[in-house]
Design an enzyme around this catalytic site. Structure first.
Site, PDB file in Angstrom:
ATOM      1  N   ASP A  96     104.968   9.987  17.510  1.00 27.79           N
ATOM      2  CA  ASP A  96     104.893   8.521  17.514  1.00 27.79           C
ATOM      3  C   ASP A  96     105.644   7.980  16.288  1.00 27.79           C
ATOM      4  OD1 ASP A  96     103.965   6.039  18.438  1.00 27.79           O
ATOM      5  OD2 ASP A  96     102.166   6.125  17.182  1.00 27.79           O
ATOM      6  N   GLU A 148     112.913   2.208  20.069  1.00 30.23           N
ATOM      7  CA  GLU A 148     112.330   0.859  19.971  1.00 30.23           C
ATOM      8  C   GLU A 148     113.406  -0.165  19.635  1.00 30.23           C
ATOM      9  OE1 GLU A 148     108.524   0.453  17.921  1.00 30.23           O
ATOM     10  OE2 GLU A 148     109.147  -1.451  17.042  1.00 30.23           O
ATOM     11  N   HIS A 194     100.375  -3.640  15.467  1.00 27.69           N
ATOM     12  CA  HIS A 194      99.490  -2.491  15.233  1.00 27.69           C
ATOM     13  C   HIS A 194      98.224  -2.893  14.477  1.00 27.69           C
ATOM     14  CE1 HIS A 194     103.419  -0.347  15.806  1.00 27.69           C
ATOM     15  NE2 HIS A 194     102.622   0.359  16.583  1.00 27.69           N
ATOM     16  N   GLY A 195      97.194  -2.077  14.593  1.00 28.62           N
ATOM     17  CA  GLY A 195      96.000  -2.257  13.780  1.00 28.62           C
ATOM     18  C   GLY A 195      94.993  -3.225  14.387  1.00 28.62           C
ATOM     19  N   HIS A 226     103.491  -0.942  22.525  1.00 35.13           N
ATOM     20  CA  HIS A 226     102.776  -0.478  21.318  1.00 35.13           C
ATOM     21  C   HIS A 226     101.715  -1.513  20.949  1.00 35.13           C
ATOM     22  CE1 HIS A 226     105.216   2.978  19.730  1.00 35.13           C
ATOM     23  NE2 HIS A 226     105.875   2.621  20.819  1.00 35.13           N
ATOM     24  N   ALA A 228      98.516  -1.709  21.615  1.00 36.10           N
ATOM     25  CA  ALA A 228      97.789  -2.177  22.807  1.00 36.10           C
ATOM     26  C   ALA A 228      96.272  -1.997  22.716  1.00 36.10           C
ATOM     27  CB  ALA A 228      98.330  -1.479  24.040  1.00 36.10           C
ATOM     28  N   SER A 229      95.754  -1.771  21.518  1.00 36.03           N
ATOM     29  CA  SER A 229      94.289  -1.640  21.408  1.00 36.03           C
ATOM     30  C   SER A 229      93.610  -2.956  21.744  1.00 36.03           C
ATOM     31  CB  SER A 229      93.899  -1.202  19.990  1.00 36.03           C
ATOM     32  OG  SER A 229      94.030   0.200  19.873  1.00 36.03           O
ATOM     33  N   THR A 272      94.082   2.306  17.325  1.00 36.62           N
ATOM     34  CA  THR A 272      93.011   1.594  16.614  1.00 36.62           C
ATOM     35  C   THR A 272      91.655   1.661  17.332  1.00 36.62           C
ATOM     36  OG1 THR A 272      94.646   0.145  15.616  1.00 36.62           O
ATOM     37  CG2 THR A 272      92.392  -0.689  15.702  1.00 36.62           C
TER      38      THR A 272
HETATM   39  P1  13P Z   1      97.090   0.029  18.044  1.00 35.80           P
HETATM   40  O1  13P Z   1      97.039  -0.127  16.562  1.00 35.80           O
HETATM   41  O2  13P Z   1      96.942  -1.286  18.741  1.00 35.80           O
HETATM   42  O3  13P Z   1      96.103   1.015  18.568  1.00 35.80           O
HETATM   43  O4  13P Z   1      98.556   0.563  18.428  1.00 35.80           O
HETATM   44  C1  13P Z   1      98.843   1.933  18.322  1.00 35.80           C
HETATM   45  C2  13P Z   1     100.287   2.234  18.511  1.00 35.80           C
HETATM   46  O5  13P Z   1     101.087   1.405  18.919  1.00 35.80           O
HETATM   47  C3  13P Z   1     100.722   3.584  18.159  1.00 35.80           C
HETATM   48  O6  13P Z   1     102.099   3.728  18.266  1.00 35.80           O
HETATM   49  O1  G3H Z   2     101.706   3.080  15.317  1.00 37.26           O
HETATM   50  C1  G3H Z   2     101.095   3.542  14.356  1.00 37.26           C
HETATM   51  C2  G3H Z   2      99.942   4.432  14.635  1.00 37.26           C
HETATM   52  O2  G3H Z   2      98.748   3.698  14.682  1.00 37.26           O
HETATM   53  C3  G3H Z   2      99.882   5.603  13.678  1.00 37.26           C
HETATM   54  O3  G3H Z   2      99.399   5.274  12.432  1.00 37.26           O
HETATM   55  O4  G3H Z   2     100.756   6.533  10.727  1.00 37.26           O
HETATM   56  O5  G3H Z   2      98.432   5.814  10.218  1.00 37.26           O
HETATM   57  O6  G3H Z   2      98.870   7.661  11.834  1.00 37.26           O
HETATM   58  P1  G3H Z   2      99.378   6.378  11.227  1.00 37.26           P
HETATM   59 ZN    ZN Z   3     103.202   1.976  17.698  1.00 36.74          ZN
END
Ligand code: 13P
Ligand code: G3H
Ligand code: ZN
Length: 319
Positions: A96, A148, A194-195, A226, A228-229, A272
């Site tokens: 990722d 991306e 994210h997050g 991305h 998508a939580s 997340t």
């Molecule tokens: P979230 O932070 O919404 O779970 O997204 C995760 C993600 O896009 C990892 O690449």
């Molecule tokens: O997209 C990012 C992911 O949530 C991964 O995060 O680098 O803290 O493992 P991380």
């Molecule tokens: Zn991501």
């Protein structure tokens, strides 16, 4: 021990470990999406795979560079290899947000079946050149490549993107990018981040209009969402009730994700939600069982919580 110079083939070792593009093409043709879940330890991995098996639903297991350095490449690959050997559904192992050709190469050499090269912070031509390099290497091994275009705001593997720098994916650029790079899937920026703090709005919404414009230009091609939580309210409340302080937490409604799938999203990234579930269960168990020092008890609870949230997600989105 996995040697980076001779690719061990997890793919050959286990038919259940497939390239992500196999799963993506199937999702595309059946108008569904594949869920991709991040893992950073054995418990999360086991929770994800247990849910995937319970739901009879293939999933993509993904690890960021920081997750790989936390777990150690050899441990990570061995754990996924074991998971694939016993899984009843196909799995893919995906990098990722790989930030360079080198990290992508290391993952390919170590047995990953899919990588993401995220050169989205570079200018268009440099993003194409970097991505193209990774595609050329990956193709030799049947490894699929995600890239991306556009910029999500928030935190991407230690890179902080401020709101002002966030940028929706340009539909014309997307079509040219796919054509010139030969990638298997494209992550698009359509309003997620994210997050647990997804934007400044109460309920962040996706730009389905922008997604439709992209889809109109790229046709039947797997697009990736991305950030998508859902950041489920009950899960955040549980965490906070047991001592956490997660503020301004808002996620993407599952109904919005389904709408995105109807409009061309074929891969959905979630990290997340698993972090919140794991942490909440851990906090609750430790708080309620103050004399417990056996980690099998509290990590066992955290594993069950990960399994439950993955099942919830798979039922809502991919079921
Ligand atoms: P979230 O932070 O919404 O779970 O997204 C995760 C993600 O896009 C990892 O690449
Ligand atoms: O997209 C990012 C992911 O949530 C991964 O995060 O680098 O803290 O493992 P991380
Ligand atoms: Zn991501």
């Amino acid at each position: 021990m996995v040697s980076p110079t001779s690719r061990p083939s997890l793919v050959l070792a286990h038919n259940n470990l497939v390239s992500a593009s196999v799963l993506l093409q199937h999702a595309l043709s059946s108008h569904t999406a594949v869920m991709a879940f991040n893992f950073t330890n054995m418990e999360i991995l086991k929770g994800i795979v247990a849910a995937a098996n319970e739901m009879k639903c293939p999933v993509i297991l993904q690890a960021s560079a920081s997750a790989i350095s936390y777990m150690g490449m050899d441990y990570l690959v061995a754990l996924v290899s074991s998971a694939a050997a016993t899984s009843g559904v196909p799995l893919a192992l995906h990098l990722d947000h790989g930030s360079s050709f080198e990290i992508c190469k290391l993952c390919i050499d170590s047995g990953f079946t899919s990588v993401m090269i995220d050169a989205s912070s570079l200018d268009f031509e440099s993003n194409i050149a970097t991505t193209r390099n990774v595609v050329e290497y990956a193709k030799e091994y049947g490894v699929s490549v995600e890239a991306e275009l556009g910029t999500l705001f928030g935190v991407e593997d230690e890179v902080n993107i401020s709101l002002g720098k966030a940028r929706y994916t340009d539909p014309d650029e997307a079509a040219i990018f796919i054509e010139r790079t030969g990638i298997d899937s494209l992550a698009v920026a359509i309003g997620t981040s994210h997050g647990p703090n997804k934007g400044l709005r109460e309920s962040p919404s996706l730009s389905i209009d922008r997604l439709k414009q992209i889809k109109a230009k790229v046709g039947e091609f797997p697009l990736v969402l991305h950030g998508a939580s859902s950041v489920y309210e009950d899960a955040v409340e549980l965490c906070n009730a047991y001592g956490a302080d997660i503020k301004n937490a808002h996620g993407i409604k599952d109904s919005d994700i389904l709408e995105a799938v109807r409009n061309g999203i074929a891969k959905i990234n979630v990290d997340t939600d698993l972090r919140i579930a794991f942490t909440g269960a851990l906090r609750k168990h430790l708080h309620e069982n103050r004399s417990v020092i056996d980690m099998r008890q509290y990590l066992g609870e955290a594993t069950k919580a990960v399994q439950a949230v993955v099942t919830r997600k798979l039922s809502a989105v991919a079921g």
